[in-house]
Enzyme design. Structure first.
Site, mmCIF file in Angstrom:
data_model
loop_
_atom_site.group_PDB
_atom_site.id
_atom_site.type_symbol
_atom_site.label_atom_id
_atom_site.label_comp_id
_atom_site.label_asym_id
_atom_site.label_seq_id
_atom_site.Cartn_x
_atom_site.Cartn_y
_atom_site.Cartn_z
ATOM 1 N N ARG A 1 0.852 -1.178 0.000
ATOM 2 C CA ARG A 1 0.000 0.000 0.000
ATOM 3 C C ARG A 1 0.890 1.229 0.000
ATOM 4 O O ARG A 1 2.091 1.162 0.270
ATOM 5 C CB ARG A 1 -0.923 0.028 1.224
ATOM 6 C CG ARG A 1 -0.210 -0.117 2.550
ATOM 7 C CD ARG A 1 -1.025 0.385 3.719
ATOM 8 N NE ARG A 1 -1.149 1.846 3.684
ATOM 9 C CZ ARG A 1 -1.575 2.579 4.715
ATOM 10 N NH1 ARG A 1 -1.926 2.001 5.844
ATOM 11 N NH2 ARG A 1 -1.666 3.883 4.608
ATOM 12 N N HIS A 2 0.277 2.368 -0.297
ATOM 13 C CA HIS A 2 0.986 3.634 -0.293
ATOM 14 C C HIS A 2 1.168 4.098 1.154
ATOM 15 O O HIS A 2 0.265 3.937 1.985
ATOM 16 C CB HIS A 2 0.174 4.675 -1.085
ATOM 17 C CG HIS A 2 0.933 5.896 -1.444
ATOM 18 N ND1 HIS A 2 1.161 6.918 -0.560
ATOM 19 C CD2 HIS A 2 1.501 6.278 -2.617
ATOM 20 C CE1 HIS A 2 1.844 7.879 -1.164
ATOM 21 N NE2 HIS A 2 2.067 7.515 -2.414
ATOM 22 N N PRO A 3 2.308 4.685 1.502
ATOM 23 C CA PRO A 3 2.530 5.070 2.900
ATOM 24 C C PRO A 3 1.692 6.248 3.370
ATOM 25 O O PRO A 3 1.509 6.439 4.573
ATOM 26 C CB PRO A 3 4.014 5.423 2.941
ATOM 27 C CG PRO A 3 4.375 5.763 1.540
ATOM 28 C CD PRO A 3 3.514 4.893 0.678
ATOM 29 N N PHE B 1 -4.795 2.874 -1.986
ATOM 30 C CA PHE B 1 -3.710 2.938 -2.968
ATOM 31 C C PHE B 1 -2.805 1.739 -2.683
ATOM 32 O O PHE B 1 -1.913 1.795 -1.830
ATOM 33 C CB PHE B 1 -2.931 4.245 -2.791
ATOM 34 C CG PHE B 1 -2.060 4.637 -3.945
ATOM 35 C CD1 PHE B 1 -2.313 5.795 -4.668
ATOM 36 C CD2 PHE B 1 -0.970 3.863 -4.303
ATOM 37 C CE1 PHE B 1 -1.495 6.174 -5.725
ATOM 38 C CE2 PHE B 1 -0.147 4.230 -5.357
ATOM 39 C CZ PHE B 1 -0.409 5.390 -6.074
#
Length: 409
Positions: free
Chosen positions: A223-225, A230
């Site tokens: 996942r996006h941080p 996302f």
């Protein structure tokens, strides 16, 4: 685009050969100077038709000459080649090229306009310059492994030798910049490419986050941080990814999965809130996709304008209609006359025809041609052979060396 540029390539394995392959793809004449035993990559699998697939890919469009630099005549021959060159590329450990007699100072004295590129693990100077460099070492030292993997899992190596590859890419970029500067000044330069520097240069967002916060980025898995949703999500028969970066897209996603009320939920009101409640949001999305195939998910979300994609393997990516249209693999003649596929360089130029693609050379196959171009006659070539300057008249057998676990620069 680089027709007329002559490159003498002393590099081996991956970073340096990838750099010179990119130059050769654009029409540069690349003469690969190999020791009598050949580039180590010739002996590294996987093998196809008796030839290393890795060597084949990284040494396309090049010529090969065998020179034993430890002989006086061999060193003189190498220096003669470099005196007529535009570019020299090497990826020995710092100091080795000088000991061999082909260091920058020596060759620049013979050829003031020479662009000389050195690719090493930690640069030509500094406290770590003496260390050997393997891709996994650089991934570990530069923070890539620490930033990759599940939050509760171990640091994870990336599935590609990215430090080697990006170092070769930066080296080709540096060489082109140096050639452009030489047009103005007439002077060459020493291009010093450190795999450590290049790997941190590749880690653009990791470095930017640290520079802004003073804190090392954490592992967050698939996942996006700092954005949600996302990342990767589960469907009935596999995984897919979505990339939602604003409220408009999130509203469209909520509607597409039949849960429009999510857009009004305070937990998901904006990107920071969605990121803070990513686990709850993931549960809502996967509740919907768990009863649908990846193909169905992609059709529904794609129709709603959501950035979405299936997770493919490399075979699926390279055999896709898009890869075929972009010409990312090309066929060349293999070692025994069969057709072999090799990668092509990925940048397209309007109004320019791609240089004809040629297979990687057999060990020393262009030696006589290169020597004739230097003006040497048959008797001179015979004398070089007799003196050992061109090594023994034997080719490297593909399985003479054990397969290495990691890739040297």
């Amino acid at each position: 685009m680089l027709a007329g540029i002559r490159v003498i390539d002393f590099s081996r394995v991956l970073a340096g050969p990838y750099c010179t392959a990119l130059l050769a793809d654009l029409g540069a004449e690349v003469i690969k100077v190999e020791p009598p035993g050949g580039d180590d990559y010739r002996a590294i699998g996987p093998f196809a038709d008796g030839e290393s697939g890795l060597f084949r890919a990284m040494n396309r469009n090049k010529q090969s000459i065998v020179i034993d630099l430890k002989t006086e005549a061999g060193l003189a021959l190498a220096r003669s080649l470099c005196a007529r060159a535009d570019v020299v590329v090497e990826n020995f450990r710092p100091g080795v090229a000088d000991k061999l007699g082909i260091g920058y100072a020596t060759l620049q004295a013979d050829n003031p306009g020479l662009v000389y590129a050195s690719v090493s693990g930690f640069g030509q100077t500094g406290p770590e310059s003496h260390r050997p460099a393997y891709d996994i070492i650089l991934q570990a030292m530069c923070g890539l492994m620490d930033a990759t993997g599940a939050p509760d899992g171990p640091p994870t190596v990336l599935g590609e030798a990215v430090s080697d590859v990006v170092s070769g890419l930066f080296a080709s970029w540096g060489i082109l910049a140096a050639l452009l500067a030489r047009q103005r000044s007439g002077k060459g330069t020493h291009v010093d490419v450190s795999m450590f520097d290049a790997t941190l240069g590749l880690s653009a967002t990791l470095v930017a986050r640290y520079a802004a916060t003073g804190e090392a980025p954490r592992r967050v898995g698939n996942r996006h941080p700092s954005s949600a949703p996302f990342g990767a999500f589960r469907a009935a028969d596999g995984f897919y990814v979505v990339a939602v970066l604003n409220n408009k897209l999130f509203q469209a996603l909520a509607g597409a999965i039949g849960q429009p009320a999510l857009a009004a939920d305070p937990r998901f009101a904006n990107d920071p809130a969605r990121c803070a409640h990513e686990a709850d949001l993931r549960a809502c999305i996967e509740h919907w996709s768990a009863t649908r195939t990846v193909a169905q998910v992609n059709r529904v979300l794609g129709a709603a304008g959501i950035p979405v994609a299936p997770i493919r393997n490399v075979r699926q990516a390279l055999e896709s209609e898009l890869a075929a249209h972009r010409g990312l693999l090309a066929e060349v003649a293999g070692k025994h006359g069969s057709l072999a596929r090799v990668p092509t360089q990925p940048v397209k130029f309007s109004g320019q025809h791609a240089a004809p693609l040629r297979p990687a050379p057999a060990l020393g196959q262009d030696t006589d041609t290169i020597l004739r171009a230097l003006g040497l006659g048959p008797l001179q070539v015979q004398a070089l052979r007799a003196g050992g300057a061109l090594g023994p008249d034997t080719a490297l057998a593909p399985h003479d060396k054990p397969e290495l676990e990691n890739h040297h620069a």
